[in-house]
Design a protein around this motif. Structure first.
Motif, PDB file in Angstrom:
ATOM      1  N   CYS A  18       0.971  -1.385  -0.112  1.00 12.08           N
ATOM      2  CA  CYS A  18      -0.109   0.039  -0.052  1.00 12.08           C
ATOM      3  C   CYS A  18       0.995   1.381  -0.105  1.00 12.08           C
ATOM      4  CB  CYS A  18      -0.948  -0.065   1.090  1.00 12.08           C
ATOM      5  SG  CYS A  18      -1.921   1.531   1.445  1.00 12.08           S
ATOM      6  N   VAL A  19       0.507   2.166  -0.613  1.00 12.30           N
ATOM      7  CA  VAL A  19       1.230   3.372  -0.935  1.00 12.30           C
ATOM      8  C   VAL A  19       1.153   4.083   0.531  1.00 12.30           C
ATOM      9  CG1 VAL A  19       1.474   5.714  -2.004  1.00 12.30           C
ATOM     10  CG2 VAL A  19       0.913   3.764  -3.435  1.00 12.30           C
ATOM     11  N   ALA A  20       0.124   4.232   1.075  1.00 10.24           N
ATOM     12  CA  ALA A  20       0.061   4.975   2.509  1.00 10.24           C
ATOM     13  C   ALA A  20       0.677   4.165   3.653  1.00 10.24           C
ATOM     14  CB  ALA A  20      -1.501   4.900   2.740  1.00 10.24           C
ATOM     15  N   CYS A  21       0.450   2.952   3.794  1.00  7.15           N
ATOM     16  CA  CYS A  21       0.706   2.263   5.209  1.00  7.15           C
ATOM     17  C   CYS A  21       1.918   1.356   5.104  1.00  7.15           C
ATOM     18  CB  CYS A  21      -0.361   1.940   5.793  1.00  7.15           C
ATOM     19  SG  CYS A  21      -1.132   0.291   4.863  1.00  7.15           S
ATOM     20  N   GLY A  22       2.013   0.958   3.826  1.00  2.58           N
ATOM     21  CA  GLY A  22       3.171   0.038   3.355  1.00  2.58           C
ATOM     22  C   GLY A  22       2.621  -1.530   3.586  1.00  2.58           C
ATOM     23  N   ARG A  23       1.583  -1.912   4.101  1.00  9.27           N
ATOM     24  CA  ARG A  23       0.945  -3.150   4.093  1.00  9.27           C
ATOM     25  C   ARG A  23       0.783  -3.725   2.818  1.00  9.27           C
ATOM     26  NH1 ARG A  23      -4.328  -2.221   8.134  1.00  9.27           N
ATOM     27  NH2 ARG A  23      -3.053  -1.644   9.912  1.00  9.27           N
ATOM     28  N   ALA A  24       1.046  -5.242   2.783  1.00  9.79           N
ATOM     29  CA  ALA A  24       1.022  -5.950   1.645  1.00  9.79           C
ATOM     30  C   ALA A  24      -0.440  -6.231   1.243  1.00  9.79           C
ATOM     31  CB  ALA A  24       1.692  -7.426   1.677  1.00  9.79           C
ATOM     32  N   MET A  25      -0.621  -6.116   0.017  1.00 11.71           N
ATOM     33  CA  MET A  25      -2.048  -6.143  -0.594  1.00 11.71           C
ATOM     34  C   MET A  25      -2.195  -7.427  -1.542  1.00 11.71           C
ATOM     35  SD  MET A  25      -3.484  -2.227  -1.481  1.00 11.71           S
ATOM     36  CE  MET A  25      -1.984  -2.115  -2.878  1.00 11.71           C
ATOM     37  N   ALA A  26      -3.052  -8.401  -1.369  1.00 12.97           N
ATOM     38  CA  ALA A  26      -3.104  -9.300  -2.054  1.00 12.97           C
ATOM     39  C   ALA A  26      -3.892  -9.230  -3.269  1.00 12.97           C
ATOM     40  CB  ALA A  26      -3.534 -10.734  -1.648  1.00 12.97           C
ATOM     41  N   TRP A  27      -3.763  -9.718  -4.273  1.00 15.13           N
ATOM     42  CA  TRP A  27      -4.694  -9.540  -5.384  1.00 15.13           C
ATOM     43  C   TRP A  27      -5.952  -9.711  -5.201  1.00 15.13           C
ATOM     44  CZ3 TRP A  27      -7.667 -12.601  -8.587  1.00 15.13           C
ATOM     45  CH2 TRP A  27      -8.076 -12.227  -9.893  1.00 15.13           C
ATOM     46  N   ARG A  28      -7.080  -9.321  -5.762  1.00 14.19           N
ATOM     47  CA  ARG A  28      -8.488  -9.485  -5.501  1.00 14.19           C
ATOM     48  C   ARG A  28      -9.181  -9.841  -6.837  1.00 14.19           C
ATOM     49  NH1 ARG A  28     -10.168  -5.757  -0.460  1.00 14.19           N
ATOM     50  NH2 ARG A  28      -8.653  -6.352   0.986  1.00 14.19           N
ATOM     51  N   LYS A  29     -10.238 -10.505  -6.930  1.00 14.90           N
ATOM     52  CA  LYS A  29     -10.778 -10.569  -8.081  1.00 14.90           C
ATOM     53  C   LYS A  29     -11.380  -9.333  -8.615  1.00 14.90           C
ATOM     54  CE  LYS A  29     -14.411 -13.404 -10.484  1.00 14.90           C
ATOM     55  NZ  LYS A  29     -15.260 -14.556 -10.555  1.00 14.90           N
ATOM     56  N   CYS A  30     -11.958  -8.366  -7.667  1.00 22.19           N
ATOM     57  CA  CYS A  30     -12.540  -7.305  -8.050  1.00 22.19           C
ATOM     58  C   CYS A  30     -11.727  -6.420  -8.416  1.00 22.19           C
ATOM     59  CB  CYS A  30     -13.365  -6.664  -6.584  1.00 22.19           C
ATOM     60  SG  CYS A  30     -12.101  -6.278  -5.276  1.00 22.19           S
ATOM     61  N   TRP A  31     -10.377  -6.421  -8.252  1.00 18.97           N
ATOM     62  CA  TRP A  31      -9.325  -5.696  -8.900  1.00 18.97           C
ATOM     63  C   TRP A  31      -8.927  -6.144 -10.056  1.00 18.97           C
ATOM     64  CZ3 TRP A  31      -6.452  -5.426  -3.617  1.00 18.97           C
ATOM     65  CH2 TRP A  31      -7.008  -4.247  -2.734  1.00 18.97           C
ATOM     66  N   ALA A  32      -9.271  -7.303 -10.492  1.00 20.48           N
ATOM     67  CA  ALA A  32      -8.864  -7.920 -11.928  1.00 20.48           C
ATOM     68  C   ALA A  32      -8.638  -6.803 -12.991  1.00 20.48           C
ATOM     69  CB  ALA A  32      -9.673  -9.007 -12.223  1.00 20.48           C
ATOM     70  N   LYS A  33      -9.383  -5.994 -13.280  1.00 17.75           N
ATOM     71  CA  LYS A  33      -9.519  -4.952 -14.367  1.00 17.75           C
ATOM     72  C   LYS A  33      -8.607  -3.886 -14.332  1.00 17.75           C
ATOM     73  CE  LYS A  33     -13.951  -6.167 -16.253  1.00 17.75           C
ATOM     74  NZ  LYS A  33     -15.518  -5.764 -16.488  1.00 17.75           N
ATOM     75  N   ASN A  34      -8.240  -3.525 -13.006  1.00 17.18           N
ATOM     76  CA  ASN A  34      -7.280  -2.532 -12.653  1.00 17.18           C
ATOM     77  C   ASN A  34      -6.343  -2.544 -11.778  1.00 17.18           C
ATOM     78  OD1 ASN A  34      -8.928  -2.498 -10.647  1.00 17.18           O
ATOM     79  ND2 ASN A  34      -9.667  -0.316 -10.386  1.00 17.18           N
ATOM     80  N   TRP A  35      -5.663  -3.777 -11.536  1.00 13.23           N
ATOM     81  CA  TRP A  35      -4.638  -4.040 -10.764  1.00 13.23           C
ATOM     82  C   TRP A  35      -3.659  -3.128 -10.731  1.00 13.23           C
ATOM     83  CZ3 TRP A  35      -3.812  -5.933  -6.324  1.00 13.23           C
ATOM     84  CH2 TRP A  35      -2.574  -6.328  -5.662  1.00 13.23           C
ATOM     85  N   ALA A  36      -3.297  -2.573 -11.896  1.00 11.28           N
ATOM     86  CA  ALA A  36      -2.065  -1.658 -12.175  1.00 11.28           C
ATOM     87  C   ALA A  36      -2.467  -0.366 -11.439  1.00 11.28           C
ATOM     88  CB  ALA A  36      -1.823  -1.746 -13.607  1.00 11.28           C
TER      89      ALA A  36
END
Length: 54
Positions: A18-36
Motif C-alpha cells: 500500500c502506498v500509504a501504510c506499506g501493508r501488503a495487498m493481495a490480488w482480489r478478483k474485484c481488482w482484476a481489471k485495474n490491478w495496475a
C-alpha cells in the motif's frame, strides 16, 4: 492475472505494498481489471492526509 488460472492457491496470487501504510495487498478478483492502478489497501488509507504518509 487471468481469473482462469486461479485454482484456489492463495500463495500464488500477486501482491504489492500500500502506498500509504506499506501493508501488503493481495490480488482480489474485484481488482482484476485495474490491478495496475490499485494503490491503497483501504478507504482509510486513500482518505488519509498526504503529509501523514511521509
Amino acid at each position: 492475472m487471468p481469473a482462469a488460472t486461479f485454482k484456489g492457491n492463495k500463495q500464488s496470487l500477486p501482491s504489492k505494498p500500500c502506498v500509504a501504510c506499506g501493508r501488503a495487498m493481495a490480488w482480489r478478483k474485484c481488482w482484476a481489471k485495474n490491478w495496475a492502478e490499485v494503490k491503497y489497501c483501504s478507504d482509510a488509507c486513500r482518505q488519509a492526509p498526504k503529509a501523514k504518509h511521509a
